[in-house]
Design a protein around this motif. Structure first.
Motif, PDB file in Angstrom:
ATOM      1  N   ASP A  57      60.628  77.863  65.423  1.00  0.00           N
ATOM      2  CA  ASP A  57      59.943  77.254  66.558  1.00  0.00           C
ATOM      3  C   ASP A  57      60.806  77.384  67.815  1.00  0.00           C
ATOM      4  O   ASP A  57      62.038  77.285  67.740  1.00  0.00           O
ATOM      5  CB  ASP A  57      59.666  75.777  66.282  1.00  0.00           C
TER       6      ASP A  57
ATOM      7  N   ASP B 278      61.013  75.283  70.333  1.00  0.00           N
ATOM      8  CA  ASP B 278      61.332  74.016  70.993  1.00  0.00           C
ATOM      9  C   ASP B 278      62.827  73.749  71.140  1.00  0.00           C
ATOM     10  O   ASP B 278      63.279  73.336  72.230  1.00  0.00           O
ATOM     11  CB  ASP B 278      60.663  72.857  70.264  1.00  0.00           C
TER      12      ASP B 278
ATOM     13  N   HIS C  34      64.941  68.161  68.129  1.00  0.00           N
ATOM     14  CA  HIS C  34      64.271  69.231  68.883  1.00  0.00           C
ATOM     15  C   HIS C  34      63.461  70.164  68.000  1.00  0.00           C
ATOM     16  O   HIS C  34      62.800  71.075  68.511  1.00  0.00           O
ATOM     17  CB  HIS C  34      65.309  70.060  69.653  1.00  0.00           C
TER      18      HIS C  34
ATOM     19  N   ALA D  67      60.398  81.704  72.815  1.00  0.00           N
ATOM     20  CA  ALA D  67      60.897  80.912  73.943  1.00  0.00           C
ATOM     21  C   ALA D  67      60.985  81.729  75.227  1.00  0.00           C
ATOM     22  O   ALA D  67      61.259  81.170  76.298  1.00  0.00           O
ATOM     23  CB  ALA D  67      62.270  80.335  73.601  1.00  0.00           C
TER      24      ALA D  67
END
Length: 229
Positions: A158, A160, A153, A192
């Protein structure tokens, strides 16, 4: 929107960072240095580690970076060898490291799960040692999602892997919180679209975390009270 999913960092969040990795890191560096004091000092400098105090500096790359990135930093100082061999040694040694819980994990996580929260772990550690640590603490089975930097992932900062957690548990990212001790954790949470909760059981202090956090708590022991209010 009410927070319904809780995604935890591991080192410095579920487990106290300095208490867990301080002395262990000195032993690892001594092993890699092979008795060469100059090499030992050089390795410690690159990693932002105080050999005398057996503690990491707040800006140490070890705090939030992956094992691959740590290996990249120290490999040029070591005798020629494949990076994979170094990473394998680091991961194997890490899996055996005794973990010092930041708060009694089993009762805390069992209570959160009983209250209906979906739980996950996303660490920039590798998944195998992460699962070993959670299993040793008796809490691996309480998590709906466990991922390391090598789980497919991506890695923090990040977003993700955080979005993968939200997808796994069937929640909107805005209904989830990222709980961590580093700016990497909080930057990933912000990217996110999650609530960002900082904790002070890692090397970073409140002043470093507060610009990136919705709230900074002394430790995850204070999380249930914050969630109630």
């Amino acid at each position: 929107m009410r927070v319904a999913g809780l995604l935890f960092d591991k080192d410095g969040t579920l487990f106290d960072f300095q208490a867990t990795w301080g002395s262990w890191t000195r032993d690892l560096l001594q092993q890699e240095a092979g008795g060469d004091p100059g090499l030992l000092a050089a390795l410690a400098t690159v990693l932002g580690y105080d050999l005398d105090k057996a503690r990491f500096h707040p800006d140490s790359l070890v705090i939030a970076h992956t094992a691959d990135e740590v290996a990249d930093a120290i490999l040029p100082l070591l005798p020629p060898q494949p990076k994979a061999a170094l990473v394998d040694r680091m991961n194997a040694a890490a899996a055996r490291a005794p973990q010092i819980e930041a708060a009694p994990l089993a009762p805390l996580l069992e209570s959160l799960a009983a209250d209906g929260y979906r739980l996950g772990v996303m660490t920039n550690d590798a998944e195998v040692p992460a699962r070993a640590h959670l299993s040793a603490a008796g809490v691996e089975g309480l998590f709906d999602f466990i991922a390391g930097f090598d789980s497919g992932h991506g890695s923090k900062p990040d977003p993700d892997p955080l979005l993968a957690f939200a997808d796994r548990v069937g929640l909107a990212p805005s209904a989830c919180a990222m709980i961590g001790d580093s700016t990497h954790d909080l930057l990933a949470g912000r990217a996110a679209g999650m609530t960002c909760i900082g904790v002070l059981t890692g090397p970073a202090d409140r002043d470093a975390l507060i610009p990136f956090a919705d709230v900074v708590l002394p430790s995850i022991a204070h999380l249930p009270g914050w969630l109630r209010h």
